[in-house]
Design an enzyme around this catalytic site. Structure first.
Site, PDB file in Angstrom:
ATOM      1  N   LYS A 271       0.827  -1.198   0.000  1.00 19.51           N
ATOM      2  CA  LYS A 271       0.000   0.000   0.000  1.00 19.51           C
ATOM      3  C   LYS A 271       0.871   1.261   0.000  1.00 19.51           C
ATOM      4  O   LYS A 271       2.039   1.214   0.413  1.00 19.51           O
ATOM      5  CB  LYS A 271      -0.866   0.034   1.264  1.00 19.51           C
ATOM      6  CG  LYS A 271      -1.913  -1.054   1.375  1.00 19.51           C
ATOM      7  CD  LYS A 271      -2.628  -0.937   2.710  1.00 19.51           C
ATOM      8  CE  LYS A 271      -3.694  -2.003   2.865  1.00 19.51           C
ATOM      9  NZ  LYS A 271      -4.832  -1.790   1.957  1.00 19.51           N
TER      10      LYS A 271
ATOM     11  N   ARG B 219     -10.473 -11.235   1.499  1.00 22.32           N
ATOM     12  CA  ARG B 219     -11.393 -12.215   0.914  1.00 22.32           C
ATOM     13  C   ARG B 219     -10.807 -13.622   0.920  1.00 22.32           C
ATOM     14  O   ARG B 219     -11.546 -14.607   0.910  1.00 22.32           O
ATOM     15  CB  ARG B 219     -11.786 -11.771  -0.497  1.00 22.32           C
ATOM     16  CG  ARG B 219     -10.645 -11.742  -1.487  1.00 22.32           C
ATOM     17  CD  ARG B 219     -10.967 -10.899  -2.718  1.00 22.32           C
ATOM     18  NE  ARG B 219     -11.036  -9.479  -2.380  1.00 22.32           N
ATOM     19  CZ  ARG B 219     -11.347  -8.521  -3.242  1.00 22.32           C
ATOM     20  NH1 ARG B 219     -11.671  -8.843  -4.501  1.00 22.32           N
ATOM     21  NH2 ARG B 219     -11.380  -7.255  -2.878  1.00 22.32           N
TER      22      ARG B 219
END
Length: 501
Positions: free
Chosen positions: A277, A351
């Site tokens: 990130k 996920r």
């Protein structure tokens, strides 16, 4: 491990005339009328002590009744308490009393204004006792465990809530338990990631569960490997602090109305892994376990209140770090149950661990499955920072979204379009973890998760990427940092199921 009482403010039912109460402050509600403040119901005795001129006095002091506005007025002996705190409830709506969340927000604003006060009495309990109790405790919350100076003024010590409602004792007991669960989730989110990592998070979950008589099981990295939890292991393999999967079980008592599986994402820190990130705001990734904190707190709450619903929480915990052992874009992971997933972006890690947890939770044959997670930045783009996206089976999705709105936590029903499934086709595996486009990212993540839900099982996915963490100044009953969303939504849903199936 940080241990504390998460709700240091004490609540008690009050009685008698608030004008003669021996307290340090009295709280009343004010509505916004047509250019002038209007006293909310419950403040008649105080107004009488001011010879019916209290609204005029408050107007002179600057009160308008605007939601969450706080005006402090010294009473100069007119009533026993030396301080009167008038808090805004918002617009006067054709004579209707303020709704529950207006009372909750006003009570939170008043509680913050009462920091450093020993004892106070609030007339807002006459409007809605449960909302006033929750708002007071949540508004008084602060996280000061890492401040060497104690963090400034202590929260208000005790608040007496006036109420004439039947069953007030029970309502106060439940509201206090709910607020305590929310602040427990806030504490977990706010604990720095050097202290809250998979093993220590699991320890915290065990301590909370055992204190409430909840059965708990922890799978370490060896047990995860033996069980075939490829998603949790893949995401966690880049960290020296190994992953865990925690299972909490509340039986629902002698005759549970239904069985509910709760699943929560527990990424204790998210760098993005190899797909790292940007550095800006990465410190907020300590909140990437907000879903896990919520389902742990909710399961414990259900047990504490003896809710007649069997609840099992399945909570995967991992730290997503870049290293020479980290999983890579291009890797193929075999999820629990056998489905293979091609990793195209290691920052879409939530996920992957949720796929394992959902598949495992579904094996228990629950009547409902509800999962919550700080899953996508796309949720923030679509719905902002205060409104969760709710997806899943239409009936349960709408039921969850309704409770989110009714509790004031905010939620909006979103679709799972079938055509988005093709975007997750992989060239080498059963599916990819992200699509090749930037469009509909929140929905694509929901479609991915739906692949692991058995056909016919009612399920809901609550994306709380925005609502789980508040980076600005406090408002209403929401403090800076972890919010505890969606504990109250989940509890409302469980209570609804307990009553209606």
């Amino acid at each position: 491990m940080i241990e504390r009482n998460p709700v240091p403010t004490e609540l008690q039912l009050g009685s008698g005339d608030p004008a003669s109460a021996t307290v340090d402050a009295v709280v009343i509600g004010v509505l916004a009328g047509d250019g002038t403040p209007v006293l909310a119901p419950g403040a008649a005795e105080i107004d009488s002590a001011f010879d019916g001129g209290l609204a005029e006095l408050l107007a002179v002091a600057g009160a308008s009744g605007k939601a969450e506005e706080v005006v402090r007025v010294p009473t100069r002996g007119t009533i026993t308490a030396p301080l009167l705190v008038a808090v805004g409830l918002g617009p006067l709506d054709d004579g209707a009393e303020p709704d529950a969340d207006a009372v909750r927000r006003a009570s939170g604003a008043a509680a913050r204004a009462l920091a450093g006060t020993g004892h106070a009495l609030s007339t807002l309990g006459r409007l809605d006792l449960a909302a006033a109790a929750e708002g007071t405790l949540l508004g008084a919350y602060s996280f000061t465990e890492y401040r060497s100076n104690g963090g400034g003024k202590p929260p208000v010590g005790r608040v007496y809530l006036l109420s004439d409602a039947d069953g007030a004792d029970d309502a106060l007991r439940v509201a206090t338990a709910v607020a305590t669960a929310v602040t427990t989730a806030r504490d977990l989110v706010n604990t720095p990631p050097n202290d809250l990592y998979p093993a220590s998070f699991a320890d915290r979950a065990v301590a909370l569960a055992e204190a409430a008589g909840v059965e708990v099981e922890v799978l370490d990295e060896t047990a995860l490997a033996e069980g075939g939890y490829g998603g949790v292991l893949g995401v966690g393999q880049g960290s020296s602090r190994k992953p865990r999967l925690v299972r909490l079980r509340w039986s629902g008592g002698e005759s549970p109305r239904a069985t509910v599986a709760l699943v929560g994402k527990g990424i204790t820190f998210d760098t993005g892994g190899i797909s790292i990130k940007p550095a800006a705001n990465m410190d907020q990734m300590t909140s990437d376990m907000g879903g896990a904190a919520a389902v742990i707190a909710t399961t414990v709450l259900a047990a504490q209140l003896g809710l007649p619903v069997a609840v099992t929480a399945t909570v995967p915990m991992a730290e997503n770090m870049p290293s020479d052992t980290a999983y890579r874009p291009g890797d193929v992971l075999r999820m629990y149950g056998g489905t293979t997933v091609e990793v195209l972006n290691t920052d879409a890690e939530g996920r992957l661990i949720l796929a394992d947890a959902i598949a495992r939770a579904a094996e228990d044959g629950p009547d409902y499955l509800v999962e919550t997670s700080t899953l996508t930045g796309a949720q923030q783009v679509a719905l902002g920072m205060r409104t969760a996206g709710v997806m899943g089976s239409e009936e349960l999705r709408d039921r969850v979204a309704g409770h989110a709105q009714a509790t004031g936590e905010g939620g909006w029903a979103m679709p799972l379009p079938e055509h988005l499934r093709a975007d997750l086709d992989s060239r080498v595996a059963d599916l990819a973890n992200v699509s090749g486009t930037r469009w509909g990212g929140m929905l694509v993540a929901g479609v991915f998760l739906s692949e692991f839900v058995p056909e016919g099982l009612p399920w809901a996915h609550i994306d709380i990427a925005g609502p789980s963490f508040h980076s600005g100044g406090p408002y209403g009953y929401t403090a800076k940092g972890g919010t505890g969303v969606p504990v109250r939504t989940l509890f409302a849903l469980l209570s609804d199921i307990a009553e209606n199936g």
